[in-house]
Design an enzyme around this catalytic site. Structure first.
Site, short mmCIF file in Angstrom:
data_model
loop_
_atom_site.label_atom_id
_atom_site.label_comp_id
_atom_site.label_asym_id
_atom_site.label_seq_id
_atom_site.Cartn_x
_atom_site.Cartn_y
_atom_site.Cartn_z
N ASP A 1 -0.16 5.04 0.75
CA ASP A 1 -0.29 6.15 1.70
C ASP A 1 -0.23 5.55 3.19
O ASP A 1 -0.78 4.89 3.67
CB ASP A 1 -1.89 6.73 1.49
CG ASP A 1 -1.93 7.23 0.05
OD1 ASP A 1 -1.09 7.59 -0.39
OD2 ASP A 1 -3.20 7.62 -0.04
N ASP B 1 0.79 -1.21 0.07
CA ASP B 1 0.02 -0.09 0.02
C ASP B 1 0.88 1.28 0.24
O ASP B 1 1.97 1.12 0.56
CB ASP B 1 -0.90 0.02 1.11
CG ASP B 1 -1.57 1.14 1.58
OD1 ASP B 1 -2.28 1.75 0.53
OD2 ASP B 1 -1.52 1.88 2.52
#
Length: 314
Positions: A69, A67
């Site tokens: 963010d 991922d």
């Protein structure tokens, strides 16, 4: 000389003797080697069993999915991108305040709020509508240097590099626009990126999405599809995320990691004995998920400005 004849071995079949000696020597060598390996594998007194080496070098059926963010980078990529577009006069000050408020919320909460993320994507789509994809890619390179490069978590970067050094592919998986994600992946030396796809016709953005944002269950479906296309064994793959929204993706793989986890993911990971890594600084950050590494002063200032703006509007 005859008296010394007993010291001289009589001529016999050299072939048979050589074979016998060779076999005995080989067997002794194997036995010694096995004993040394067993001794080397023994843990020190009081220590538990050694954890197997991971990632496994040369395992080409394994890959890693990260991922973006708050996992690879502090904050949300779409917000940093918005700052860069404002600097280049893509939109007015009112929209900048909107991005600032959303970023302040994200940094305070430490989690992805679906409503705010959707609002940010809608804003970005309206801003880039009518612009060429190639133009945004070029600008994305500049914005990475201006706002994103210094926000990469060194710890997470090292985890990604370990997979690359093991000969495995490493992919970003993010709700951010795929163009931004691709720029970041390339600058970090990763394999590529899975991201939200904005519709374009003849290389020009229409202001619409293709399908839906790559968020939550959609990430898991993207990883599943990519694994099938690449011939990967998901049980041997790893996934890394900070958000409980990515539990579907983390649950797909054999090696899930919670990185800088929010409260819900931390609880979920502990219940399932998933590995946790927290690269944020500050005791409070480790407990509740606030990215303190951004700096208390900067956080307070940005938040105060956003709250003041919110009050003026209402």
């Amino acid at each position: 000389m005859a008296a010394l004849g007993w010291l001289t071995p009589r001529r016999r079949s050299a072939t048979a003797r050589s074979v016998l000696a060779g076999e005995a020597s080989a067997e002794a060598a194997r036995k010694t080697s096995q004993e040394l390996e067993a001794l080397a594998g023994q843990a020190a007194p009081g220590a538990g069993p050694r954890e197997p080496e991971f990632p496994v070098v040369g395992d080409v059926e394994a890959a890693a999915f990260f991922d973006l963010d708050n996992t690879v980078m502090q904050g949300a990529a779409i917000f940093h991108f918005g700052r860069g577009l404002y600097k280049r006069k893509f939109f007015e000050r009112q929209e900048l305040f909107r991005f600032a408020w959303q970023q302040a919320w994200f940094r305070l909460a430490g989690v992805e709020d679906p409503e705010h993320m959707q609002d940010a994507r809608d804003s970005a789509l309206s801003i880039v509508q009518g612009h060429r994809v190639a133009e945004l890619m070029t600008i994305g390179e500049e914005i990475y240097d201006e706002y994103m490069a210094e926000r990469i978590w060194p710890g997470t970067r090292a985890l990604a590099q370990a997979h690359l050094d093991a000969g495995q592919k490493v992919w970003l998986v993010t709700a951010a626009p795929v163009e931004i994600a691709t720029v970041i992946a390339r600058r970090l030396g990763l394999t590529g990126a899975l991201g939200t796809v904005a519709e374009s016709v003849d290389g020009v953005y229409t202001g619409k999405l293709v399908g839906e944002p790559l968020h939550g269950p959609a990430k898991a479906e993207a990883v599943r599809a990519l694994a099938a296309a690449e011939g990967l064994d998901l049980a041997r793959c790893a996934a890394y995320s900070d958000s409980h929204n990515d539990i579907p993706m983390l649950s797909l793989v054999g090696h899930p990691y919670a990185i800088n986890p929010d409260a819900k993911l931390r609880k979920h990971a502990r219940e399932r004995d998933w590995r946790l890594r927290d690269y944020r600084t500050g005791r409070k950050a480790a407990k509740v998920g606030i990215p303190a590494a951004a700096g208390v002063g900067a956080l307070a200032g940005g938040t105060a400005a956003a709250i003041a703006l919110h009050r003026r509007r209402h």
